[in-house]
Design an enzyme around this catalytic site. Structure first.
Site, PDB file in Angstrom:
ATOM      1  CD  GLN A  33       6.342   5.114   3.033  1.00 29.28           C
ATOM      2  OE1 GLN A  33       7.385   5.411   3.606  1.00 29.28           O
ATOM      3  NE2 GLN A  33       5.284   5.889   3.045  1.00 29.28           N
TER       4      GLN A  33
ATOM      5  CB  SER B  69       4.193   3.492  -4.235  1.00 23.66           C
ATOM      6  OG  SER B  69       3.186   3.424  -3.293  1.00 23.66           O
TER       7      SER B  69
ATOM      8  NE  ARG C 299      -1.498   1.595  -0.741  1.00 24.54           N
ATOM      9  CZ  ARG C 299      -2.328   2.192  -1.540  1.00 24.54           C
ATOM     10  NH1 ARG C 299      -3.460   2.672  -1.087  1.00 24.54           N
ATOM     11  NH2 ARG C 299      -2.032   2.335  -2.800  1.00 24.54           N
TER      12      ARG C 299
ATOM     13  CG  ASP D 268       3.734   0.293  -2.264  1.00 25.91           C
ATOM     14  OD1 ASP D 268       3.288  -0.367  -3.220  1.00 25.91           O
ATOM     15  OD2 ASP D 268       3.027   1.006  -1.551  1.00 25.91           O
TER      16      ASP D 268
HETATM   17  P1  NAD Z   1      -4.961   4.172  -4.969  1.00 27.55           P
HETATM   18  O1  NAD Z   1      -4.198   3.806  -6.195  1.00 27.55           O
HETATM   19  O2  NAD Z   1      -5.667   3.099  -4.209  1.00 27.55           O
HETATM   20  O3  NAD Z   1      -6.060   5.298  -5.379  1.00 27.55           O
HETATM   21  C1  NAD Z   1      -5.676   6.465  -6.066  1.00 27.55           C
HETATM   22  C2  NAD Z   1      -6.375   7.681  -5.475  1.00 27.55           C
HETATM   23  O4  NAD Z   1      -7.759   7.673  -5.844  1.00 27.55           O
HETATM   24  C3  NAD Z   1      -6.347   7.746  -3.947  1.00 27.55           C
HETATM   25  O5  NAD Z   1      -5.765   8.968  -3.548  1.00 27.55           O
HETATM   26  C4  NAD Z   1      -7.819   7.659  -3.567  1.00 27.55           C
HETATM   27  O6  NAD Z   1      -8.117   8.399  -2.392  1.00 27.55           O
HETATM   28  C5  NAD Z   1      -8.491   8.244  -4.796  1.00 27.55           C
HETATM   29  N1  NAD Z   1      -9.932   7.939  -4.925  1.00 27.55           N
HETATM   30  C6  NAD Z   1     -10.580   6.778  -4.668  1.00 27.55           C
HETATM   31  N2  NAD Z   1     -11.910   6.923  -4.908  1.00 27.55           N
HETATM   32  C7  NAD Z   1     -12.099   8.191  -5.341  1.00 27.55           C
HETATM   33  C8  NAD Z   1     -13.230   8.931  -5.776  1.00 27.55           C
HETATM   34  N3  NAD Z   1     -14.469   8.395  -5.780  1.00 27.55           N
HETATM   35  N4  NAD Z   1     -13.052  10.202  -6.153  1.00 27.55           N
HETATM   36  C9  NAD Z   1     -11.817  10.785  -6.138  1.00 27.55           C
HETATM   37  N5  NAD Z   1     -10.702  10.139  -5.756  1.00 27.55           N
HETATM   38  C10 NAD Z   1     -10.848   8.848  -5.355  1.00 27.55           C
HETATM   39  O7  NAD Z   1      -4.063   4.963  -3.928  1.00 27.55           O
HETATM   40  P2  NAD Z   1      -2.499   5.292  -3.929  1.00 27.55           P
HETATM   41  O8  NAD Z   1      -2.281   6.385  -4.888  1.00 27.55           O
HETATM   42  O9  NAD Z   1      -1.695   4.068  -4.114  1.00 27.55           O
HETATM   43  O10 NAD Z   1      -2.252   5.805  -2.444  1.00 27.55           O
HETATM   44  C11 NAD Z   1      -3.139   6.556  -1.685  1.00 27.55           C
HETATM   45  C12 NAD Z   1      -2.441   6.995  -0.384  1.00 27.55           C
HETATM   46  O11 NAD Z   1      -1.805   5.929   0.313  1.00 27.55           O
HETATM   47  C13 NAD Z   1      -1.357   8.026  -0.624  1.00 27.55           C
HETATM   48  O12 NAD Z   1      -1.450   8.991   0.383  1.00 27.55           O
HETATM   49  C14 NAD Z   1      -0.088   7.263  -0.473  1.00 27.55           C
HETATM   50  O13 NAD Z   1       1.004   8.082  -0.080  1.00 27.55           O
HETATM   51  C15 NAD Z   1      -0.436   6.264   0.576  1.00 27.55           C
HETATM   52  N6  NAD Z   1       0.417   5.076   0.432  1.00 27.55           N
HETATM   53  C16 NAD Z   1       1.170   4.668   1.493  1.00 27.55           C
HETATM   54  C17 NAD Z   1       2.003   3.557   1.368  1.00 27.55           C
HETATM   55  C18 NAD Z   1       2.848   3.079   2.524  1.00 27.55           C
HETATM   56  O14 NAD Z   1       2.863   3.742   3.545  1.00 27.55           O
HETATM   57  N7  NAD Z   1       3.546   1.952   2.386  1.00 27.55           N
HETATM   58  C19 NAD Z   1       2.052   2.857   0.166  1.00 27.55           C
HETATM   59  C20 NAD Z   1       1.251   3.284  -0.908  1.00 27.55           C
HETATM   60  C21 NAD Z   1       0.438   4.406  -0.747  1.00 27.55           C
END
Ligand code: NAD
Length: 366
Positions: free
Chosen positions: A124, A130, A119, A127
């Site tokens: 991005q 995402s 990530r 991904d």
């Molecule tokens: P994910 O699918 O791993 O998790 C989903 C969400 O669940 C996350 O926001 C996480 O914080 C939350 N979570 C985990 N445990 C929890 C708990 N006990 N209670 C409540 N919430 C909980 O994550 P995601 O949605 O793929 O991405 C998370 C972050 O990473 C975002 O900010 C996203 O923008 C970033 N991201 C960046 C890139 C990149 O830069 N290439 C790629 C993918 C995601």
């Protein structure tokens, strides 16, 4: 490169859409597509043919391809047909099913797992997690609205007033934020939870309320992923969730922990206390689910609450999901496809992190 596209046996999506076929051919590659591969995503064989693909049966596609891309990993038998030194791209989820990775460790193959792409900003545009999560978040709310025996928006009519539905989103990452935005658009009152501090601003910028539980473990070094929380935090979180869950009409859960089972956020006791007719859509069901009563791939009714366990909701929007998946695949392949040849540089951070089999040997976890 000879690039193969197969008909996914258990999914409506296709990994490469005709638009990308055209581009890959312009970039010096040949494309072999299995007959009917795009049909359930509304990409006909004719569109593949006019984009320049050769349509073959599955066995001939596999025999002819030195690069094969799919949404889900191929079956064991399929690998026997691929030529020596083929490059295989799919989502293997090696943390959860090493057997699929082991099946692909053959004949000097190089295998990349798209869910292992780091990530980082540079990655991005590749991904898949995402882009599929974003569709899943949207579809989770639409699915919930279909099952809810109530209206989403507030309504004032001559026949009386209807209050807006209350939607609670757990995990405000990519899927969660899209669920928040979709529920807001439908007129619901929306709240969201997350352990990552950065999520607060994002939730509020969509006009929803962020439910705060103080004392979450620091996730700054986890590369964008959440970290497991302390027992004390989990207890505080459960109490807060309980308070909100019993008031909710719809709960969408999306919380994931990389490489570990999803955290249980909604217990059986909470479901028992929820309003009859409420709906839970659990997007984390494939890694165990955020609700204790979730059954992956099923819709069940417990204590009058409909619980939908579905981590593949993006497959219900196959046309656009395939289009985005294709774009991600193209951006990923461009890191090593040079003028129709594979030049794989394992010093490249993205390739190194996502390579799970190199020269026929499992390298993931080494
Ligand atoms: P994910 O699918 O791993 O998790 C989903 C969400 O669940 C996350 O926001 C996480 O914080 C939350 N979570 C985990 N445990 C929890 C708990 N006990 N209670 C409540 N919430 C909980 O994550 P995601 O949605 O793929 O991405 C998370 C972050 O990473 C975002 O900010 C996203 O923008 C970033 N991201 C960046 C890139 C990149 O830069 N290439 C790629 C993918 C995601």
């Amino acid at each position: 490169m000879k690039i193969g596209i197969i008909n996914e046996k258990t999914d409506n999506r296709v990994a490469i859409v005709p638009d990308l076929v055209k581009r890959l051919i312009d970039e010096g590659n040949e494309i072999f597509a299995e007959e009917g591969c795009g049909e359930s995503a509304l990409y006909s064989d004719e569109t593949y043919l006019s984009a320049g693909a050769k349509m073959l049966d599955r066995a001939d596609v596999l025999k002819s391809s030195d690069l094969i891309c799919s949404i889900f990993p191929l079956e064991k038998e399929d690998y026997k047909l691929l030529p020596n030194e083929a490059v295989v791209i799919s989502s293997f989820q090696p943390y959860f099913s090493l057997d699929k990775t082991e099946s692909a460790a053959n004949k000097n193959f190089t295998v990349f797992s798209l869910d292992m792409i780091p990530r980082i900003t540079l990655a991005q545009a590749m991904d898949v997690l995402s882009s599929m999560a974003s569709i899943a978040g949207y579809k989770a709310v639409i699915t919930a609205a279909n099952h809810l025996p109530k209206y989403f928006p507030m309504l004032t009519t001559a026949a009386g007033s209807i209050p807006p539905a209350k939607v609670l989103v757990m995990g405000a990452g990519v899927a969660g934020l899209q669920a928040v935005a979709t529920a807001k658009r439908l007129g619901a009152v929306v709240q969201a939870f997350d352990t990552r501090a950065a999520a607060k601003e994002e939730v509020e910028s969509l006009g929803a309320k962020f439910v705060e539980v103080e004392g979450a473990a620091d996730d700054k070094s986890a590369g964008g992923y959440a970290v497991e929380q302390t027992e004390e935090y989990k207890q505080k979180q459960r109490e807060k969730i309980f308070e909100e869950a019993v008031k909710a009409d719809v709960i969408v859960t999306t919380a994931q922990l990389r490489g570990k089972p999803a955290p249980v956020l909604i217990t059986k006791e909470m479901v028992d206390q929820m309003k009859e007719g409420s709906v839970i859509v659990d997007i984390a069901s494939s890694t165990g689910g955020n609700c204790e009563l979730t059954e992956d791939g099923k819709t069940v009714v417990k204590s009058g609450v409909t619980i939908i366990g579905n981590s593949e909701l993006a497959a219900d929007v196959p046309n656009h999901a395939s289009q985005l998946f294709s774009k991600n695949i193209h951006n990923f392949a461009k890191t090593f496809l040079k003028e129709g040849k594979a030049e794989i540089d394992m010093e490249n951070e993205i390739l190194k992190s996502s390579c799970i089999v190199s020269n026929g040997e499992v390298v993931y976890g080494n």
